[in-house]
Motif scaffolding. Structure first.
Motif, PDB file in Angstrom:
ATOM      1  N   ALA A   1       0.816  -1.219   0.000  1.00  0.00           N
ATOM      2  CA  ALA A   1       0.000   0.000   0.000  1.00  0.00           C
ATOM      3  C   ALA A   1       0.853   1.274   0.000  1.00  0.00           C
ATOM      4  O   ALA A   1       0.361   2.342  -0.333  1.00  0.00           O
ATOM      5  CB  ALA A   1      -0.931   0.002   1.212  1.00  0.00           C
ATOM      6  N   LEU A   2       2.117   1.150   0.334  1.00  0.00           N
ATOM      7  CA  LEU A   2       2.995   2.323   0.423  1.00  0.00           C
ATOM      8  C   LEU A   2       3.863   2.518  -0.815  1.00  0.00           C
ATOM      9  O   LEU A   2       4.485   3.569  -0.978  1.00  0.00           O
ATOM     10  CB  LEU A   2       3.898   2.194   1.654  1.00  0.00           C
ATOM     11  N   LEU A   3       3.918   1.543  -1.696  1.00  0.00           N
ATOM     12  CA  LEU A   3       4.877   1.587  -2.804  1.00  0.00           C
ATOM     13  C   LEU A   3       4.653   2.724  -3.785  1.00  0.00           C
ATOM     14  O   LEU A   3       5.601   3.238  -4.367  1.00  0.00           O
ATOM     15  CB  LEU A   3       4.890   0.253  -3.542  1.00  0.00           C
ATOM     16  N   GLY A   4       3.424   3.154  -3.979  1.00  0.00           N
ATOM     17  CA  GLY A   4       3.155   4.232  -4.934  1.00  0.00           C
ATOM     18  C   GLY A   4       3.837   5.535  -4.589  1.00  0.00           C
ATOM     19  O   GLY A   4       4.127   6.347  -5.465  1.00  0.00           O
ATOM     20  N   HIS A   5       4.131   5.743  -3.307  1.00  0.00           N
ATOM     21  CA  HIS A   5       4.772   6.977  -2.854  1.00  0.00           C
ATOM     22  C   HIS A   5       6.227   6.757  -2.442  1.00  0.00           C
ATOM     23  O   HIS A   5       6.839   7.631  -1.838  1.00  0.00           O
ATOM     24  CB  HIS A   5       4.000   7.551  -1.661  1.00  0.00           C
ATOM     25  N   THR A   6       6.749   5.590  -2.744  1.00  0.00           N
ATOM     26  CA  THR A   6       8.105   5.233  -2.333  1.00  0.00           C
ATOM     27  C   THR A   6       9.071   5.440  -3.491  1.00  0.00           C
ATOM     28  O   THR A   6       8.744   5.192  -4.644  1.00  0.00           O
ATOM     29  CB  THR A   6       8.142   3.765  -1.855  1.00  0.00           C
ATOM     30  N   GLN A   7      10.259   5.912  -3.161  1.00  0.00           N
ATOM     31  CA  GLN A   7      11.317   6.069  -4.151  1.00  0.00           C
ATOM     32  C   GLN A   7      12.591   5.423  -3.632  1.00  0.00           C
ATOM     33  O   GLN A   7      12.881   5.493  -2.437  1.00  0.00           O
ATOM     34  CB  GLN A   7      11.589   7.545  -4.449  1.00  0.00           C
ATOM     35  N   ILE A   8      13.335   4.808  -4.540  1.00  0.00           N
ATOM     36  CA  ILE A   8      14.666   4.289  -4.224  1.00  0.00           C
ATOM     37  C   ILE A   8      15.643   5.134  -5.029  1.00  0.00           C
ATOM     38  O   ILE A   8      15.504   5.279  -6.247  1.00  0.00           O
ATOM     39  CB  ILE A   8      14.796   2.799  -4.583  1.00  0.00           C
ATOM     40  N   ILE A   9      16.600   5.706  -4.327  1.00  0.00           N
ATOM     41  CA  ILE A   9      17.529   6.662  -4.928  1.00  0.00           C
ATOM     42  C   ILE A   9      18.942   6.137  -4.731  1.00  0.00           C
ATOM     43  O   ILE A   9      19.320   5.720  -3.629  1.00  0.00           O
ATOM     44  CB  ILE A   9      17.371   8.039  -4.256  1.00  0.00           C
ATOM     45  N   GLU A  10      19.711   6.156  -5.815  1.00  0.00           N
ATOM     46  CA  GLU A  10      21.094   5.680  -5.699  1.00  0.00           C
ATOM     47  C   GLU A  10      22.074   6.736  -6.168  1.00  0.00           C
ATOM     48  O   GLU A  10      21.767   7.555  -7.027  1.00  0.00           O
ATOM     49  CB  GLU A  10      21.280   4.387  -6.477  1.00  0.00           C
ATOM     50  N   ARG A  11      23.237   6.682  -5.555  1.00  0.00           N
ATOM     51  CA  ARG A  11      24.341   7.580  -5.899  1.00  0.00           C
ATOM     52  C   ARG A  11      25.135   6.918  -7.016  1.00  0.00           C
ATOM     53  O   ARG A  11      25.499   5.743  -6.913  1.00  0.00           O
ATOM     54  CB  ARG A  11      25.197   7.800  -4.665  1.00  0.00           C
ATOM     55  N   VAL A  12      25.446   7.680  -8.051  1.00  0.00           N
ATOM     56  CA  VAL A  12      26.222   7.167  -9.178  1.00  0.00           C
ATOM     57  C   VAL A  12      27.508   7.978  -9.257  1.00  0.00           C
ATOM     58  O   VAL A  12      27.482   9.191  -9.506  1.00  0.00           O
ATOM     59  CB  VAL A  12      25.422   7.274 -10.506  1.00  0.00           C
ATOM     60  N   GLU A  13      28.613   7.307  -8.997  1.00  0.00           N
ATOM     61  CA  GLU A  13      29.920   7.967  -9.057  1.00  0.00           C
ATOM     62  C   GLU A  13      30.318   8.201 -10.508  1.00  0.00           C
ATOM     63  O   GLU A  13      29.957   7.429 -11.395  1.00  0.00           O
ATOM     64  CB  GLU A  13      30.973   7.115  -8.353  1.00  0.00           C
ATOM     65  N   ARG A  14      31.066   9.279 -10.729  1.00  0.00           N
ATOM     66  CA  ARG A  14      31.580   9.583 -12.070  1.00  0.00           C
ATOM     67  C   ARG A  14      33.093   9.707 -12.004  1.00  0.00           C
ATOM     68  O   ARG A  14      33.646  10.059 -10.967  1.00  0.00           O
ATOM     69  CB  ARG A  14      30.989  10.895 -12.586  1.00  0.00           C
ATOM     70  N   ALA A  15      33.752   9.434 -13.120  1.00  0.00           N
ATOM     71  CA  ALA A  15      35.211   9.545 -13.174  1.00  0.00           C
ATOM     72  C   ALA A  15      35.643  10.996 -12.950  1.00  0.00           C
ATOM     73  O   ALA A  15      36.629  11.260 -12.275  1.00  0.00           O
ATOM     74  CB  ALA A  15      35.736   9.034 -14.512  1.00  0.00           C
ATOM     75  N   ALA A  16      34.905  11.925 -13.521  1.00  0.00           N
ATOM     76  CA  ALA A  16      35.205  13.348 -13.362  1.00  0.00           C
ATOM     77  C   ALA A  16      33.936  14.062 -12.896  1.00  0.00           C
ATOM     78  O   ALA A  16      32.848  13.811 -13.404  1.00  0.00           O
ATOM     79  CB  ALA A  16      35.678  13.940 -14.689  1.00  0.00           C
TER      80      ALA A  16
END
Length: 173
Positions: free
Chosen positions: A64-79
């Motif tokens: 019931a909570l998934l519609g308002h849930t977000q999973i956020i990830e950090r993406v490293e970059r070379a520069a």
């Protein structure tokens, strides 16, 4: 860029302002779905390390909570600095952003100071491995409507990696 623009926030903690990391300073009563999300996250906290364990997070336990849930990830970059990407954005979030954000980077949706502030908050949550509560206000420029939201983001530990942030957003007009 997205059609969504952040409004200016007051500087007061937990009153349309900065995120609160001290649970003692969170509101005494959270909206029911936000409280349910928080209670579920608390149940996943490892008693030995104090970390929230990503491997224990099971979306099937909170349908019931998934519609308002977000999973956020950090993406490293070379520069350049790391970027944040929505690994998953719940279907209800489309109403507020005007599109599905899954797979998008924050800097593809927001601009300038807003991206810097999001990056700062998310980096602090990951580095401190501390949940954040925030109450804020946004304006959708295409509709010129203002709405309020409260959210909790929780850094979930991933073995041998950056913590993933999982958050729940509760919206009201």
């Amino acid at each position: 860029m997205g059609d969504h623009q952040e409004s200016r926030e007051n500087s007061a903690h937990a009153e349309f302002g900065l995120p609160e990391t001290s649970e003692e300073r969170w509101p005494d009563q959270l909206p029911r779905p936000l409280q349910q999300f928080w209670d579920y996250c608390q149940s996943l906290k490892d008693p030995y390390s104090g970390r929230y364990l990503r491997a224990a997070f099971d979306p099937a336990r909170i349908p019931a909570l998934l519609g308002h849930t977000q999973i956020i990830e950090r993406v490293e970059r070379a520069a350049g600095p790391a970027r944040y990407r929505w690994r998953l954005s719940g279907t209800e979030m489309r109403k507020y952003y005007g599109r599905d954000l899954t797979g998008s980077y924050m800097d593809e949706v927001f601009t300038g100071e807003v991206v810097s502030e999001i990056n700062r908050i998310y980096a602090a949550a990951q580095a401190q491995e501390t949940p954040h509560y925030l109450r804020s206000q946004k304006t959708r420029m295409t509709e010129l409507s203002v709405y309020n939201y409260e959210r909790i983001i929780v850094p979930f530990h991933i073995e041998n990696g950056q913590p993933q942030l999982i958050g729940y957003w509760h919206w009201s007009s």
